[in-house]
Design an enzyme around this catalytic site. Sequence first.
Site, PDB file in Angstrom:
ATOM      1  N   GLU A 116       0.606   2.809  12.669  1.00  0.00           N
ATOM      2  CA  GLU A 116       0.864   2.671  14.096  1.00  0.00           C
ATOM      3  C   GLU A 116       2.249   2.077  14.320  1.00  0.00           C
ATOM      4  O   GLU A 116       2.734   1.272  13.520  1.00  0.00           O
ATOM      5  CB  GLU A 116      -0.201   1.801  14.759  1.00  0.00           C
ATOM      6  N   PHE A 155       0.825  -1.204   0.000  1.00  0.00           N
ATOM      7  CA  PHE A 155       0.000   0.000   0.000  1.00  0.00           C
ATOM      8  C   PHE A 155       0.857   1.251   0.000  1.00  0.00           C
ATOM      9  O   PHE A 155       0.554   2.231  -0.682  1.00  0.00           O
ATOM     10  CB  PHE A 155      -0.905  -0.018   1.242  1.00  0.00           C
ATOM     11  N   ARG A 192      -4.615  -1.961  -8.182  1.00  0.00           N
ATOM     12  CA  ARG A 192      -4.898  -2.840  -7.055  1.00  0.00           C
ATOM     13  C   ARG A 192      -6.317  -3.403  -7.050  1.00  0.00           C
ATOM     14  O   ARG A 192      -6.793  -3.875  -6.028  1.00  0.00           O
ATOM     15  CB  ARG A 192      -4.638  -2.083  -5.751  1.00  0.00           C
ATOM     16  N   HIS A 223       1.842   3.491  -2.910  1.00  0.00           N
ATOM     17  CA  HIS A 223       0.864   4.361  -3.554  1.00  0.00           C
ATOM     18  C   HIS A 223       0.559   5.589  -2.715  1.00  0.00           C
ATOM     19  O   HIS A 223      -0.474   6.214  -2.884  1.00  0.00           O
ATOM     20  CB  HIS A 223      -0.433   3.578  -3.805  1.00  0.00           C
ATOM     21  N   ARG A 224       1.432   5.950  -1.803  1.00  0.00           N
ATOM     22  CA  ARG A 224       1.213   7.132  -1.000  1.00  0.00           C
ATOM     23  C   ARG A 224       1.309   8.324  -1.920  1.00  0.00           C
ATOM     24  O   ARG A 224       2.357   8.610  -2.479  1.00  0.00           O
ATOM     25  CB  ARG A 224       2.239   7.239   0.100  1.00  0.00           C
TER      26      ARG A 224
END
Length: 544
Positions: A400, A85, A498, A88-89
């Site tokens: 986190e 993931f 995706r 794709h920031r």
Amino acid sequence: MDDSQPHFLNDVTVELVKHSASDTDVLWAARVSTAGEQSLDEIGKDPERSRGLINYLMRDRHGSPFEHNSMTFLVSAPIFVFREFHRHRVGWCLAGDSEITLVSEKGHVRRRTIAELYRLWHHGVEDTLPRIRGGVSWRAKAGKWNAQVRLAGELHYLGLHDTKESAESAVAAFRAANPSKRLRKLDSVHRNHARCYDETTLLASRAKILDVMESGVKRLIRLTTVGGKSVRCSIDHAMLTPDGWRKAGELKVGDDLMVAGTAPRPSEGLVPPSLRRGIGVWTSMQRLRLIKEADTCYVCSGVFPREDLTLDHVVPVAADLLKALDERNLAPACRPCHRKKTDSEQALAKRGGKISIAKPDPIASIEEDGEEMTYDLAVEGPWHNFLANGVVVHNSYNEESGRYRELQPRFYVPGAERKLVQEGRPGKYVFVEGTAEQHKVVTEAMESAYRQSYAAYQEMLEAGVAREVARAVLPVGLFSSMYATCNARSLMHFLSLRTKSEQARVPSFPQREIEMVAEKMEAAWAELMPLTHAAFVANGRVAP
């Protein structure tokens, strides 16, 4: 439910936590070029015309009107999903020529462009040890220029030449045919640390770089400060200001950016001994009230009984005397951390000179600056910021951290509908249904491994081992949470890669777990921007 025992989940969760996104954002952004400030008056007058305009923009790949919106999702998924993931920031991006300030463990500073960092991070670094020695020399007896080089211990004579230029050309041709540098996959650049800033004290620190990403071609603006700092970034990139984090596109001339600066080192001489003793007495009196029976050290995040904790001034007394009697500037610290922090502050005070801090600098100009490939960094917490061209900016990926909180025992196990068997060769394969026996093997093996690893994690924590060390035994099937911010254009790029769809012009073969995240994000986006989503699907699910 017992929170100390592993829980096994077979689905991901995606929550849209905030947004400013609608089809009208696309419409006014597109029409402002022809209608100017009257573009807002055109919204909603002709729904069919609006649908046609959005479809035209999508079809002809006019991408920038789709960037004037924002969506923030809270994603809970297995860690291995985030490893894909984070590629794709998007939205928070810097131009390739942005210089990142790197700081060594000894405090030595150097700078590299973010595009260079990306190349070195992903493609290796050059070995600058020469393999070829030698060159051109004058032979007086012969009255000519001699060309010779040594390669791998063997001497190569390249002849005598009438002119120096001819001899140099011979050497250059040999070097070109036998390059003197090798490209090696070294991990040295992966150990780089970027300059970052404590957002409470504004003092400079360093944070480990976790990844360098290429974020796609984006529309850029250039922010230039009165002090001469200049940064080129996308409109959604987060910039540190005296009032907190703000998007670059929300800023205006006269607003302050936090930039790299210096200040005199704190000096104990500025605080009279009698006043320092009084501050110490007052601080001790707050101890029972402000420290719980078992509390967390704000420096190392460890949990300690009250007797092992002391109250510490987060901003040192010598740095800001006005905060000396401010309860909000007091926090529990374990004795080793307090001693280490105090020693470092005293060492700074004795040396005098300057310290590096972030300080405000007003924006002098904001300009449009074209479109080009953009990049971003991921840096380790707790602050998640870094210095680009002397301006404090934020990375766009916040997951986190297992360094600062105890990770909860939530693990991923594939559901019965998850296809388990891969058939075909890489690049041309399909997944097919697994048998009941295969699903049983997967479920039992995963649950057993999860229980064992989490028990080992708990055992180390109970023995006093730091969280950042103990987490090493946990598998990538552990659930984590992340905030991801994007705009419609960047989300479409993500969805095109995706998700698997028969309507896609370009086929994609995503891992099922990240596709589950993408599907939920797409459903939320489709409700916010139905015309834009319909145009995306109608035009082959290709981002503009």
